[in-house]
Design a protein around this motif. Sequence first.
Motif, PDB file in Angstrom:
ATOM      1  N   CYS A  98       0.849  -1.185   0.000  1.00  0.00           N
ATOM      2  CA  CYS A  98       0.000   0.000   0.000  1.00  0.00           C
ATOM      3  C   CYS A  98       0.884   1.235   0.000  1.00  0.00           C
ATOM      4  O   CYS A  98       2.039   1.199   0.419  1.00  0.00           O
ATOM      5  CB  CYS A  98      -0.945   0.016   1.204  1.00  0.00           C
ATOM      6  SG  CYS A  98      -0.099   0.056   2.794  1.00  0.00           S
ATOM      7  N   GLU A  99       0.331   2.330  -0.466  1.00  0.00           N
ATOM      8  CA  GLU A  99       1.047   3.597  -0.494  1.00  0.00           C
ATOM      9  C   GLU A  99       1.307   4.064   0.937  1.00  0.00           C
ATOM     10  O   GLU A  99       0.421   4.041   1.789  1.00  0.00           O
ATOM     11  CB  GLU A  99       0.217   4.647  -1.238  1.00  0.00           C
ATOM     12  CG  GLU A  99       0.957   5.933  -1.519  1.00  0.00           C
ATOM     13  CD  GLU A  99       2.051   5.762  -2.561  1.00  0.00           C
ATOM     14  OE1 GLU A  99       2.997   6.565  -2.559  1.00  0.00           O
ATOM     15  OE2 GLU A  99       1.947   4.819  -3.366  1.00  0.00           O
ATOM     16  N   GLY A 100       2.529   4.439   1.216  1.00  0.00           N
ATOM     17  CA  GLY A 100       2.864   4.904   2.555  1.00  0.00           C
ATOM     18  C   GLY A 100       3.031   3.807   3.566  1.00  0.00           C
ATOM     19  O   GLY A 100       2.929   4.057   4.775  1.00  0.00           O
ATOM     20  N   GLY A 101       3.313   2.582   3.077  1.00  0.00           N
ATOM     21  CA  GLY A 101       3.455   1.462   4.010  1.00  0.00           C
ATOM     22  C   GLY A 101       4.652   1.580   4.922  1.00  0.00           C
ATOM     23  O   GLY A 101       4.675   0.965   5.986  1.00  0.00           O
ATOM     24  N   PHE A 102       5.645   2.371   4.529  1.00  0.00           N
ATOM     25  CA  PHE A 102       6.839   2.548   5.356  1.00  0.00           C
ATOM     26  C   PHE A 102       6.973   4.003   5.814  1.00  0.00           C
ATOM     27  O   PHE A 102       8.077   4.503   6.012  1.00  0.00           O
ATOM     28  CB  PHE A 102       8.079   2.134   4.561  1.00  0.00           C
ATOM     29  CG  PHE A 102       8.020   0.724   4.041  1.00  0.00           C
ATOM     30  CD1 PHE A 102       8.216  -0.357   4.886  1.00  0.00           C
ATOM     31  CD2 PHE A 102       7.743   0.481   2.702  1.00  0.00           C
ATOM     32  CE1 PHE A 102       8.155  -1.650   4.413  1.00  0.00           C
ATOM     33  CE2 PHE A 102       7.680  -0.806   2.215  1.00  0.00           C
ATOM     34  CZ  PHE A 102       7.884  -1.881   3.065  1.00  0.00           C
ATOM     35  N   ALA A 103       5.841   4.663   5.985  1.00  0.00           N
ATOM     36  CA  ALA A 103       5.849   6.099   6.275  1.00  0.00           C
ATOM     37  C   ALA A 103       6.501   6.435   7.605  1.00  0.00           C
ATOM     38  O   ALA A 103       7.007   7.554   7.778  1.00  0.00           O
ATOM     39  CB  ALA A 103       4.412   6.636   6.254  1.00  0.00           C
ATOM     40  N   LEU A 104       6.520   5.516   8.551  1.00  0.00           N
ATOM     41  CA  LEU A 104       7.085   5.796   9.867  1.00  0.00           C
ATOM     42  C   LEU A 104       8.606   5.696   9.895  1.00  0.00           C
ATOM     43  O   LEU A 104       9.223   6.071  10.897  1.00  0.00           O
ATOM     44  CB  LEU A 104       6.484   4.852  10.909  1.00  0.00           C
ATOM     45  CG  LEU A 104       4.960   4.958  11.113  1.00  0.00           C
ATOM     46  CD1 LEU A 104       4.498   3.960  12.170  1.00  0.00           C
ATOM     47  CD2 LEU A 104       4.561   6.379  11.509  1.00  0.00           C
ATOM     48  N   LEU A 105       9.203   5.206   8.829  1.00  0.00           N
ATOM     49  CA  LEU A 105      10.656   5.076   8.792  1.00  0.00           C
ATOM     50  C   LEU A 105      11.306   6.383   8.355  1.00  0.00           C
ATOM     51  O   LEU A 105      10.687   7.205   7.672  1.00  0.00           O
ATOM     52  CB  LEU A 105      11.053   3.969   7.796  1.00  0.00           C
ATOM     53  CG  LEU A 105      10.638   2.538   8.151  1.00  0.00           C
ATOM     54  CD1 LEU A 105      10.947   1.601   6.992  1.00  0.00           C
ATOM     55  CD2 LEU A 105      11.346   2.063   9.411  1.00  0.00           C
ATOM     56  N   PRO A 106      12.575   6.601   8.716  1.00  0.00           N
ATOM     57  CA  PRO A 106      13.304   7.765   8.201  1.00  0.00           C
ATOM     58  C   PRO A 106      13.387   7.702   6.672  1.00  0.00           C
ATOM     59  O   PRO A 106      13.196   6.648   6.063  1.00  0.00           O
ATOM     60  CB  PRO A 106      14.684   7.656   8.852  1.00  0.00           C
ATOM     61  CG  PRO A 106      14.464   6.790  10.058  1.00  0.00           C
ATOM     62  CD  PRO A 106      13.371   5.839   9.699  1.00  0.00           C
ATOM     63  N   GLU A 107      13.699   8.841   6.063  1.00  0.00           N
ATOM     64  CA  GLU A 107      13.640   8.936   4.605  1.00  0.00           C
ATOM     65  C   GLU A 107      14.518   7.901   3.910  1.00  0.00           C
ATOM     66  O   GLU A 107      14.080   7.238   2.963  1.00  0.00           O
ATOM     67  CB  GLU A 107      14.057  10.343   4.177  1.00  0.00           C
ATOM     68  CG  GLU A 107      14.025  10.541   2.664  1.00  0.00           C
ATOM     69  CD  GLU A 107      14.428  11.943   2.265  1.00  0.00           C
ATOM     70  OE1 GLU A 107      14.507  12.215   1.052  1.00  0.00           O
ATOM     71  OE2 GLU A 107      14.678  12.772   3.166  1.00  0.00           O
ATOM     72  N   ARG A 108      15.760   7.743   4.366  1.00  0.00           N
ATOM     73  CA  ARG A 108      16.657   6.789   3.715  1.00  0.00           C
ATOM     74  C   ARG A 108      16.135   5.366   3.830  1.00  0.00           C
ATOM     75  O   ARG A 108      16.069   4.624   2.841  1.00  0.00           O
ATOM     76  CB  ARG A 108      18.054   6.884   4.338  1.00  0.00           C
ATOM     77  CG  ARG A 108      19.083   5.956   3.706  1.00  0.00           C
ATOM     78  CD  ARG A 108      20.383   6.000   4.484  1.00  0.00           C
ATOM     79  NE  ARG A 108      20.213   5.513   5.858  1.00  0.00           N
ATOM     80  CZ  ARG A 108      21.168   5.531   6.787  1.00  0.00           C
ATOM     81  NH1 ARG A 108      22.348   6.045   6.504  1.00  0.00           N
ATOM     82  NH2 ARG A 108      20.945   5.067   7.998  1.00  0.00           N
ATOM     83  N   GLU A 109      15.752   4.967   5.035  1.00  0.00           N
ATOM     84  CA  GLU A 109      15.246   3.620   5.241  1.00  0.00           C
ATOM     85  C   GLU A 109      13.922   3.417   4.494  1.00  0.00           C
ATOM     86  O   GLU A 109      13.644   2.325   3.982  1.00  0.00           O
ATOM     87  CB  GLU A 109      15.044   3.338   6.733  1.00  0.00           C
ATOM     88  CG  GLU A 109      16.326   3.051   7.481  1.00  0.00           C
ATOM     89  CD  GLU A 109      17.211   4.284   7.626  1.00  0.00           C
ATOM     90  OE1 GLU A 109      16.659   5.412   7.666  1.00  0.00           O
ATOM     91  OE2 GLU A 109      18.450   4.129   7.675  1.00  0.00           O
ATOM     92  N   ARG A 110      13.098   4.448   4.426  1.00  0.00           N
ATOM     93  CA  ARG A 110      11.829   4.352   3.698  1.00  0.00           C
ATOM     94  C   ARG A 110      12.078   4.091   2.209  1.00  0.00           C
ATOM     95  O   ARG A 110      11.397   3.276   1.585  1.00  0.00           O
ATOM     96  CB  ARG A 110      11.033   5.645   3.894  1.00  0.00           C
ATOM     97  CG  ARG A 110       9.655   5.595   3.245  1.00  0.00           C
ATOM     98  CD  ARG A 110       8.786   6.752   3.727  1.00  0.00           C
ATOM     99  NE  ARG A 110       9.325   8.049   3.303  1.00  0.00           N
ATOM    100  CZ  ARG A 110       9.815   8.959   4.148  1.00  0.00           C
ATOM    101  NH1 ARG A 110       9.853   8.707   5.461  1.00  0.00           N
ATOM    102  NH2 ARG A 110      10.269  10.119   3.705  1.00  0.00           N
ATOM    103  N   HIS A 111      13.074   4.776   1.655  1.00  0.00           N
ATOM    104  CA  HIS A 111      13.392   4.587   0.239  1.00  0.00           C
ATOM    105  C   HIS A 111      13.916   3.174  -0.024  1.00  0.00           C
ATOM    106  O   HIS A 111      13.447   2.485  -0.955  1.00  0.00           O
ATOM    107  CB  HIS A 111      14.436   5.618  -0.195  1.00  0.00           C
ATOM    108  CG  HIS A 111      14.894   5.452  -1.612  1.00  0.00           C
ATOM    109  ND1 HIS A 111      14.223   5.997  -2.683  1.00  0.00           N
ATOM    110  CD2 HIS A 111      15.961   4.778  -2.131  1.00  0.00           C
ATOM    111  CE1 HIS A 111      14.847   5.680  -3.801  1.00  0.00           C
ATOM    112  NE2 HIS A 111      15.911   4.944  -3.486  1.00  0.00           N
ATOM    113  N   ILE A 112      14.864   2.710   0.779  1.00  0.00           N
ATOM    114  CA  ILE A 112      15.438   1.370   0.582  1.00  0.00           C
ATOM    115  C   ILE A 112      14.392   0.296   0.833  1.00  0.00           C
ATOM    116  O   ILE A 112      14.321  -0.709   0.112  1.00  0.00           O
ATOM    117  CB  ILE A 112      16.661   1.172   1.489  1.00  0.00           C
ATOM    118  CG1 ILE A 112      17.760   2.188   1.150  1.00  0.00           C
ATOM    119  CG2 ILE A 112      17.202  -0.245   1.355  1.00  0.00           C
ATOM    120  CD1 ILE A 112      18.277   2.103  -0.259  1.00  0.00           C
ATOM    121  N   ALA A 113      13.544   0.490   1.850  1.00  0.00           N
ATOM    122  CA  ALA A 113      12.502  -0.490   2.136  1.00  0.00           C
ATOM    123  C   ALA A 113      11.530  -0.605   0.966  1.00  0.00           C
ATOM    124  O   ALA A 113      11.130  -1.708   0.584  1.00  0.00           O
ATOM    125  CB  ALA A 113      11.756  -0.113   3.414  1.00  0.00           C
ATOM    126  N   GLY A 114      11.129   0.515   0.403  1.00  0.00           N
ATOM    127  CA  GLY A 114      10.222   0.473  -0.731  1.00  0.00           C
ATOM    128  C   GLY A 114      10.843  -0.212  -1.937  1.00  0.00           C
ATOM    129  O   GLY A 114      10.171  -0.948  -2.669  1.00  0.00           O
TER     130      GLY A 114
END
Length: 303
Positions: free
Chosen positions: A28-44
């Motif tokens: 889903c969109e924003g599934g990693f929204a709680l992570l910091p920006e770098r981790e959110r990008h790599i997680a996605g």
Amino acid sequence: MSASSRSHHPKAKPGYGKRSVPDQRPPCEGGFALLPERERHIAGYVDALPEGAAMDIKSLARSQPLYGQMAVGSALRALGVAGHLRHVRCLSGEGGQVRWVTRTFWSRVARDNEWWDAFLAAEERRSAPQETAAPPPPWGHAVPAASEAPASVPAQPPIAAVPQQRTAEPEPEPEPEATVDRPSPAFLVLARLGRTDSRLALSAADCAALEQVAAEWFARGVDADYLTRVLTAGLPASVDSPFGFVRRRLHDKIPPRLPAAAPAVPGTPVRRLIVECTECGVPGRPEAFRDGLCRPCRQLGRV
């Protein structure tokens, strides 16, 4: 995240790479929204990769343009602490054809340590070979009773000797070809470390001194790519003594011997799954890790 960058991401070797855990929620969109920006990008990025995709730091850094190897390595460690992934070594194959492979189990949902411990224990049970009855050896067949034996066995006629038979003269053996000493696989891995990462450049004398220790890794079922990844993972910003650093890692992170090479102990199950610390890569039992980190790394607070 562009689909084109993911389409160029390399596949891992058979048995290696990304493995998604079961019972995943739909993306889903924003599934990693709680992570910091770098981790959110790599997680996605990792989440959108297919099963079996390469999960080594170099491949991830090369396939997406925003972060280099050091940033990707730090992001993966943070994602391990957050509960999204675990690096493990698994025994792949059966009998004498087993080898250690590295896999990264990925969860779109952040899981706690208890969930990961239960999952990895179930994964180890699932990967254990099923016991099957081995066929009896040819010398173990029962001898038929006298009543079951054939009534008579016709005698074979004697072979008549051929008079004046001459034995063929043996052909002279060819001269042995001159052989050139070739570097061992262990020596080649050590010699190429400097090309993989200049911080680990070794001299010829260094490689010769460490060759025997590195060869023991090959004797325990690993290949050149695996050994290179272990030696180059999570390097500090600078390495004062490449020889001392590589020697320490060769001794500290050597994997266990394969079951085929170790004497079987009755009643002792063979471990087929070992967790790797997401910070330093040291292997160990799943219960020895918290948040994907070994005890020394947890105490140092490296993330």
